[in-house]
Design a protein around this motif. Structure first.
Motif, PDB file in Angstrom:
ATOM      1  N   VAL A  16     -12.494  15.108  -8.834  1.00  0.00           N
ATOM      2  CA  VAL A  16     -11.666  13.522 -10.089  1.00  0.00           C
ATOM      3  C   VAL A  16     -10.682  13.105  -9.615  1.00  0.00           C
ATOM      4  O   VAL A  16     -10.571  13.390  -7.880  1.00  0.00           O
ATOM      5  N   SER A  17     -10.289  11.941  -9.764  1.00  0.00           N
ATOM      6  CA  SER A  17     -10.026  10.523  -9.436  1.00  0.00           C
ATOM      7  C   SER A  17      -8.378  11.623  -9.465  1.00  0.00           C
ATOM      8  O   SER A  17      -7.834  12.689 -10.135  1.00  0.00           O
ATOM      9  N   LYS A  18      -7.614  10.721  -8.232  1.00  0.00           N
ATOM     10  CA  LYS A  18      -5.630  10.830  -7.967  1.00  0.00           C
ATOM     11  C   LYS A  18      -4.903  10.939  -9.665  1.00  0.00           C
ATOM     12  O   LYS A  18      -3.764  12.100  -9.900  1.00  0.00           O
ATOM     13  N   ARG A  19      -4.342   9.904 -10.024  1.00  0.00           N
ATOM     14  CA  ARG A  19      -4.804   9.574 -11.600  1.00  0.00           C
ATOM     15  C   ARG A  19      -4.769  10.954 -13.012  1.00  0.00           C
ATOM     16  O   ARG A  19      -4.244  11.696 -13.088  1.00  0.00           O
ATOM     17  N   THR A  20      -6.024  11.608 -12.479  1.00  0.00           N
ATOM     18  CA  THR A  20      -6.552  12.333 -13.443  1.00  0.00           C
ATOM     19  C   THR A  20      -5.766  13.613 -13.604  1.00  0.00           C
ATOM     20  O   THR A  20      -5.210  14.630 -13.432  1.00  0.00           O
ATOM     21  N   VAL A  21      -5.679  14.245 -11.498  1.00  0.00           N
ATOM     22  CA  VAL A  21      -4.902  15.548 -11.654  1.00  0.00           C
ATOM     23  C   VAL A  21      -3.098  14.740 -11.760  1.00  0.00           C
ATOM     24  O   VAL A  21      -2.358  16.319 -11.853  1.00  0.00           O
ATOM     25  N   ASN A  30      -4.464  14.289 -23.016  1.00  0.00           N
ATOM     26  CA  ASN A  30      -5.507  13.515 -22.014  1.00  0.00           C
ATOM     27  C   ASN A  30      -6.556  13.915 -21.558  1.00  0.00           C
ATOM     28  O   ASN A  30      -7.068  13.337 -20.565  1.00  0.00           O
ATOM     29  N   VAL A  31      -6.712  15.180 -21.242  1.00  0.00           N
ATOM     30  CA  VAL A  31      -7.762  15.605 -20.262  1.00  0.00           C
ATOM     31  C   VAL A  31      -8.528  16.806 -20.774  1.00  0.00           C
ATOM     32  O   VAL A  31      -7.849  17.797 -21.191  1.00  0.00           O
ATOM     33  N   ILE A  39      -8.929  21.712 -12.276  1.00  0.00           N
ATOM     34  CA  ILE A  39      -7.979  21.701 -11.268  1.00  0.00           C
ATOM     35  C   ILE A  39      -7.289  21.829 -11.160  1.00  0.00           C
ATOM     36  O   ILE A  39      -6.304  22.708  -9.698  1.00  0.00           O
ATOM     37  N   GLU A  40      -6.243  22.757 -11.806  1.00  0.00           N
ATOM     38  CA  GLU A  40      -5.407  24.160 -12.377  1.00  0.00           C
ATOM     39  C   GLU A  40      -6.168  25.067 -11.384  1.00  0.00           C
ATOM     40  O   GLU A  40      -5.245  25.477 -10.735  1.00  0.00           O
ATOM     41  N   ALA A  41      -7.544  25.148 -11.050  1.00  0.00           N
ATOM     42  CA  ALA A  41      -8.117  26.396 -10.190  1.00  0.00           C
ATOM     43  C   ALA A  41      -7.702  25.888  -9.198  1.00  0.00           C
ATOM     44  O   ALA A  41      -7.468  26.700  -7.493  1.00  0.00           O
ATOM     45  N   VAL A  42      -8.029  24.482  -8.600  1.00  0.00           N
ATOM     46  CA  VAL A  42      -8.111  23.648  -7.195  1.00  0.00           C
ATOM     47  C   VAL A  42      -6.600  24.361  -7.239  1.00  0.00           C
ATOM     48  O   VAL A  42      -6.423  24.664  -5.425  1.00  0.00           O
ATOM     49  N   ILE A  43      -5.338  24.436  -7.484  1.00  0.00           N
ATOM     50  CA  ILE A  43      -4.615  24.047  -7.531  1.00  0.00           C
ATOM     51  C   ILE A  43      -3.852  25.317  -6.588  1.00  0.00           C
ATOM     52  O   ILE A  43      -2.903  25.628  -5.637  1.00  0.00           O
ATOM     53  N   LYS A  44      -4.072  26.419  -7.357  1.00  0.00           N
ATOM     54  CA  LYS A  44      -4.118  27.521  -7.085  1.00  0.00           C
ATOM     55  C   LYS A  44      -4.116  28.143  -5.769  1.00  0.00           C
ATOM     56  O   LYS A  44      -3.607  28.363  -5.154  1.00  0.00           O
TER      57      LYS A  44
END
Length: 338
Positions: A16-21, A30-31, A39-44
């Motif tokens: 995804v884009s940096k803005r979406t993160v 609005n996601v 994204i939350e899985a990648v962050i974790k």
């Protein structure tokens, strides 16, 4: 990855884009659900933690929530902090605490100065400070987000979480009378506080409806501290005839009653039944274990934290959203059937 992960790394791995993160980090709505979960899985997985200073600059927020209180019960404050922090850690906020002197001159100015000085995004206010209409009005006039925790419905439901103490004390009164208790002493809290009045009135009204009279000599006003519980217990237990049961406005004072009973050779619950309020850490650890009313302080604090963060993020907080929480009776070993 060996180096500290960046927002660019998270965006690349999530596709995804940096803005979406950034939107996910800042709690934007609005996601899409699937994208957010990815994204939350990648962050974790990466252990990514956003830089709070940069995050604050990009959103004009400090990501700091204030906690304003004037309460001598350290165990209660600990429960509140745990409840608030459980939500703060989940949503990326930090907690800043501010003890104050509720009845002191200039206390309103002190609270406003705390908010401005610490660059707080919003505040959670605990009783008895939360009972101040002037403080709430001042915060509102200065456009400072706030949520109150209280024992009385004092505000718009979006700005308050209420513990229905009166209803809980009705349950305790019925329980004590069902065990045959009719000679009951009361150690109330300070009567300038709504919470103390709600508990006392709920308890007395129910006893009266059950044809149990409590004379004024059996009611003593305490200060919600262990020491005042000791002082008030001595006042009640030297009366003749001696009272057969005591309700104390909180567990700290109830523990003081147990101490005095022990010193006077009065067996609890054989010769004296005792009940408290709060169900703090002491309640299950004293001997005998204390029958009390459990106020779900941690849950209330978590609800308050979710509400204040919603205010900060500009999200609508529904009037019908949870605002009323009922404490419930915890039966242990300190009350005996007559």
């Amino acid at each position: 990855m060996n180096k500290r992960p960046t927002i660019n790394d998270v965006a690349h791995l999530a596709g995804v884009s940096k803005r979406t993160v950034s939107r996910v980090i800042n709690g934007a709505s609005n996601v899409g659900k699937a994208t957010r979960e990815r994204i939350e899985a990648v962050i974790k997985e990466t252990g990514f933690a956003p830089d709070k200073q940069a995050r604050g600059l990009s959103t004009s927020r400090s990501y700091l929530i204030g906690l304003i209180y004037d309460n001598p019960d350290a165990l209660y404050i600990d429960q509140v902090q745990r409840g608030v922090l459980s939500i703060c850690s989940e949503l990326g906020y930090e907690l800043v605490v501010h003890p104050c002197r509720y009845k002191s001159e200039g206390f309103i100015e002190d609270c406003i100065h705390f908010v401005r000085r610490s660059n707080i995004d919003g505040v959670i206010i605990l009783p008895p400070v939360s009972e101040s209409k002037l403080l709430a009005d001042t915060l509102q006039s200065k456009h400072i987000n706030y949520v109150r925790m209280a024992s009385v419905d004092l505000d718009d439901h979006k700005n308050i979480v209420v513990s229905d103490d009166r209803a809980a004390l009705r349950d305790l009164a019925r329980y004590m009378v069902s065990l045959g208790h009719t000679d009951i002493g009361i150690i109330s809290g300070p009567q300038q506080y709504y919470s103390s009045k709600e508990r006392l009135e709920g308890f007395l009204e129910t006893l009266q409806s059950l044809n149990v009279d409590v004379p004024p000599s059996r009611i003593v006003e305490g200060k919600n501290s262990f020491e005042s519980g000791i002082e008030c217990a001595r006042h009640l237990l030297i009366q003749s005839p001696r009272v057969k049961a005591i309700f104390a406005n909180n567990d700290e004072m109830a523990a003081g009653v147990l101490k005095v009973a022990h010193e006077m050779g009065i067996a609890v619950p054989d010769d004296l039944s005792v009940a408290g309020f709060d169900d703090n850490l002491l309640a299950a650890r004293v001997i005998p274990a204390l029958t009390t009313v459990q106020r779900p302080v941690g849950d209330m604090a978590a609800i308050a934290a979710r509400k204040i963060i919603a205010h900060i993020q500009g999200k609508e907080v529904s009037e019908s959203e949870t605002y009323l929480v009922k404490p419930h009776l915890i039966i242990r070993d300190s009350i005996k059937k007559v």
